[in-house]
Design a protein around this motif. Sequence first.
Motif: not given
Length: 272
Positions: A180-183, A200-203, A205-208
């Motif tokens: 949530g925080s990263l997306s 880069e931030t989306l990438a 976020a996807k790890e979570f």
Amino acid sequence: MAKGDKEGRMLFDLRGRRRNVIKVVYGILALLMGLSLILLAGPGFGVLGGNGSSSSAAEALEEQTERIETKLAKDPGNPDLLLNLTRNQINVAYALSEANPSTGEVLLTVEGRQELQKASATWDEYLEATDEPRIGGALVASQALFQLAQTSRRTLEARNNVVAAAEAQRIVAEAQPSLGSLSTLSFYELYAGEFKAAEETLAEAKEFSGSKFERRQLQTQFDEIEKSAREFEQQVKEAESAAKEGAEERANNPESFENPLGLGGGGGGIGE
């Protein structure tokens, strides 16, 4: 402070081709709104109802604000007081807001927006006064600053507010990285014109994310918002170019500015 007249504009315009994009952003802010009220007031305190009318809630919060300002006058630059003042100003803004009984959409009054503008200035003072911003305060500030951007009727004003929102959300995401925080940060970065950083931030976020479907859905949302953000970026460039040429800045003409974050410039809307 007397309550100002509210304008009959939705905070999020769900008509037209940006409908899906705005629904995504609306969902994010709805979540942040709920979290912010808990962080600001604590359990059991209803800013938008429940403990009396919104008017009486606003009056009580304004009295708290005055007391904090009195303390700040004696101890200027105190980070704790500045953070408390930011929180109170945001809560006053929300208390002055009203929900449309038919649609449930939240309408921000003119005075409510003015309180958010005060909170933005106070938040800036707070960041200058502390080396370790509090996560809860940053979460609340990011939501309020994005709301300011979304209700702005000048291009460069909207850009400045969304950049500030991204900076506040970055504090949250770095301290508590999550889907949530990263997306949310990636979406804010798109509207801030930080497209590479957003990817880069989306990438991250996807790890979570918990599944391939969830990652695909997140990517789809990101792609939709990016289209709107790049249109906004073009508006920003045109406004900056007009300002440099000394011509009347397009951002100062509400009739020519369609805000992709929510409100357009034409017709009725939140006053300045």
